[in-house]
Design a protein around this motif. Structure first.
Motif, PDB file in Angstrom:
ATOM      1  N   MET A 130      26.022  56.968  35.448  1.00  0.00           N
ATOM      2  CA  MET A 130      26.811  55.763  35.697  1.00  0.00           C
ATOM      3  C   MET A 130      28.284  56.141  35.766  1.00  0.00           C
ATOM      4  SD  MET A 130      29.041  53.461  34.020  1.00  0.00           S
ATOM      5  CE  MET A 130      28.696  53.560  32.262  1.00  0.00           C
ATOM      6  N   HIS A 131      29.004  55.502  36.675  1.00  0.00           N
ATOM      7  CA  HIS A 131      30.444  55.672  36.689  1.00  0.00           C
ATOM      8  C   HIS A 131      31.107  54.320  36.902  1.00  0.00           C
ATOM      9  CE1 HIS A 131      29.643  55.740  41.070  1.00  0.00           C
ATOM     10  NE2 HIS A 131      30.875  55.299  41.200  1.00  0.00           N
ATOM     11  N   GLU A 132      32.277  54.156  36.320  1.00  0.00           N
ATOM     12  CA  GLU A 132      33.068  52.933  36.483  1.00  0.00           C
ATOM     13  C   GLU A 132      34.261  53.238  37.376  1.00  0.00           C
ATOM     14  OE1 GLU A 132      32.399  50.309  32.470  1.00  0.00           O
ATOM     15  OE2 GLU A 132      33.978  51.831  32.411  1.00  0.00           O
ATOM     16  N   ARG A 133      34.594  52.228  38.179  1.00  0.00           N
ATOM     17  CA  ARG A 133      35.723  52.400  39.080  1.00  0.00           C
ATOM     18  C   ARG A 133      36.496  51.099  39.183  1.00  0.00           C
ATOM     19  NH1 ARG A 133      35.279  53.643  45.577  1.00  0.00           N
ATOM     20  NH2 ARG A 133      37.524  53.454  46.047  1.00  0.00           N
ATOM     21  N   ALA A 134      37.820  51.213  39.122  1.00  0.00           N
ATOM     22  CA  ALA A 134      38.684  50.046  39.260  1.00  0.00           C
ATOM     23  C   ALA A 134      38.895  49.740  40.732  1.00  0.00           C
ATOM     24  CB  ALA A 134      40.020  50.296  38.570  1.00  0.00           C
ATOM     25  N   PHE A 135      38.889  48.450  41.048  1.00  0.00           N
ATOM     26  CA  PHE A 135      39.093  48.006  42.428  1.00  0.00           C
ATOM     27  C   PHE A 135      40.155  46.917  42.485  1.00  0.00           C
ATOM     28  CE2 PHE A 135      34.846  49.764  42.731  1.00  0.00           C
ATOM     29  CZ  PHE A 135      34.815  50.337  43.993  1.00  0.00           C
ATOM     30  N   ARG A 136      40.954  46.990  43.529  1.00  0.00           N
ATOM     31  CA  ARG A 136      41.747  45.835  43.955  1.00  0.00           C
ATOM     32  C   ARG A 136      41.084  45.357  45.238  1.00  0.00           C
ATOM     33  NH1 ARG A 136      46.372  43.499  42.716  1.00  0.00           N
ATOM     34  NH2 ARG A 136      46.994  45.182  41.318  1.00  0.00           N
ATOM     35  N   PHE A 137      40.651  44.118  45.254  1.00  0.00           N
ATOM     36  CA  PHE A 137      39.818  43.666  46.366  1.00  0.00           C
ATOM     37  C   PHE A 137      40.081  42.186  46.625  1.00  0.00           C
ATOM     38  CE2 PHE A 137      37.602  42.765  42.474  1.00  0.00           C
ATOM     39  CZ  PHE A 137      36.901  41.595  42.693  1.00  0.00           C
ATOM     40  N   GLY A 138      39.294  41.621  47.531  1.00  0.00           N
ATOM     41  CA  GLY A 138      39.416  40.198  47.834  1.00  0.00           C
ATOM     42  C   GLY A 138      40.069  39.944  49.167  1.00  0.00           C
ATOM     43  N   ARG A 139      40.037  38.690  49.577  1.00  0.00           N
ATOM     44  CA  ARG A 139      40.523  38.311  50.894  1.00  0.00           C
ATOM     45  C   ARG A 139      42.013  38.568  51.059  1.00  0.00           C
ATOM     46  NH1 ARG A 139      39.274  34.948  47.182  1.00  0.00           N
ATOM     47  NH2 ARG A 139      40.479  33.067  46.716  1.00  0.00           N
ATOM     48  N   ALA A 140      42.759  38.646  49.951  1.00  0.00           N
ATOM     49  CA  ALA A 140      44.177  38.984  50.020  1.00  0.00           C
ATOM     50  C   ALA A 140      44.480  40.216  49.167  1.00  0.00           C
ATOM     51  CB  ALA A 140      45.025  37.798  49.546  1.00  0.00           C
ATOM     52  N   SER A 141      43.456  40.996  48.859  1.00  0.00           N
ATOM     53  CA  SER A 141      43.588  42.170  47.977  1.00  0.00           C
ATOM     54  C   SER A 141      44.305  41.805  46.684  1.00  0.00           C
ATOM     55  CB  SER A 141      44.337  43.303  48.702  1.00  0.00           C
ATOM     56  OG  SER A 141      43.606  43.736  49.831  1.00  0.00           O
ATOM     57  N   HIS A 142      43.962  40.624  46.170  1.00  0.00           N
ATOM     58  CA  HIS A 142      44.671  40.096  45.004  1.00  0.00           C
ATOM     59  C   HIS A 142      43.860  40.146  43.719  1.00  0.00           C
ATOM     60  CE1 HIS A 142      42.038  36.950  46.433  1.00  0.00           C
ATOM     61  NE2 HIS A 142      42.284  36.194  45.381  1.00  0.00           N
TER      62      HIS A 142
END
Length: 277
Positions: A1-13
């Motif tokens: 298993m690995h964890e990863r941080a994301f910035r995502f969404g329709r406005a990358s918010h």
């Protein structure tokens, strides 16, 4: 298993932490919503403990902050609160679909997080299951009977009242308005929502704690509030009287994680490696 941080969404918010099992085995992803204004780790790191445990079992997970909560910013769009929540969760499900290949999702939320999960579960066909912690509940006749009758026969309380000539300040504090109640929605509407969810084939897990005893005090109250749908095989209800609202005690959190793990394993089992899910 690995964890990863994301910035995502329709406005990358939006900001979230995805947990992806080393060998992706389940098509079911689990998305955890904020508990009120608590950011994505959850109260006392509940969401961290739970997602890592589920990752070890083969479930892909995402704990993330809704718009303007925690590390997430605003999308800049003109939306109602309900539209914003639905769009944020849709963004979260799209992320897990892209990163882990998930095709169906289980939403989980505590208190107002349960309310937000409820909103999405009512309308999004990708939601196959939901775990509501201390979600919608209403004082019923049964609740009032169980709450007030013991007080009538509490002789010590009567003696205090008679000796002081009126209800004491301590007594007055025993029956306040619910501290943790989520924003109101008519009971008939919520009951109809549950009926519709079950009719669509959704699996629902309601876990209520003793921390909301100001408006919920017995497992019978699930049916008192929401009717016969609570007896459907696709609905699981649990009342944990000994736990507080935010599961502050380590033992209570561990038992909660175990309950959720067992429910997911029964209703959304992870197939053996090499078999289709």
């Amino acid at each position: 298993m690995h964890e990863r941080a994301f910035r995502f969404g329709r406005a990358s918010h939006l900001v979230g932490i995805a947990g992806i099992p080393a060998a992706i085995a389940s098509e079911t992803g689990v998305v955890l919503l904020n508990a009120g204004l608590v950011h994505r780790i959850g109260p006392f790191r509940l969401h961290v403990d739970l997602t890592r445990r589920l990752n070890a079992l083969g479930y892909a997970t995402l704990r993330f902050d809704l718009s303007t909560v925690g590390d997430s910013s605003s999308s800049g769009q003109s939306q109602t609160k309900q539209e914003q929540v639905c769009a944020d969760v849709d963004d979260a499900m799209r992320l897990l679909a892209g990163e882990a290949g998930c095709t169906r999702f289980v939403l989980m939320g505590l208190c107002s997080g349960a309310q937000n999960a409820h909103i999405v579960a009512c309308t999004d066909p990708k939601v196959a299951g939901a775990i509501f912690l201390d979600g919608y509940a209403y004082r019923t006749i049964g609740y009032r009977f169980r709450y007030y009758v013991p007080k009538i026969f509490d002789m010590a309380r009567w003696r205090r009242m008679l000796s002081r000539g009126s209800q004491t300040a301590t007594d007055k504090q025993k029956d306040p308005d619910p501290v943790f109640a989520v924003a109101p929605s008519p009971r008939d509407v919520v009951r109809a929502d549950f009926v519709d969810m079950v009719a669509r084939g959704m699996k629902i897990f309601l876990i209520y704690s003793g921390g909301i005893s100001n408006y919920f005090n017995h497992r019978r109250q699930f049916r008192e509030c929401f009717g016969p749908v609570m007896s459907d095989a696709r609905v699981t209800t649990t009342f944990v009287r000994e736990s507080d609202h935010t599961y502050i005690l380590t033992g209570d959190r561990h038992r909660l994680v175990e309950r959720i793990e067992q429910w997911l394993s029964r209703n959304f089992p992870v197939p053996a490696v090499g078999t289709s899910s």
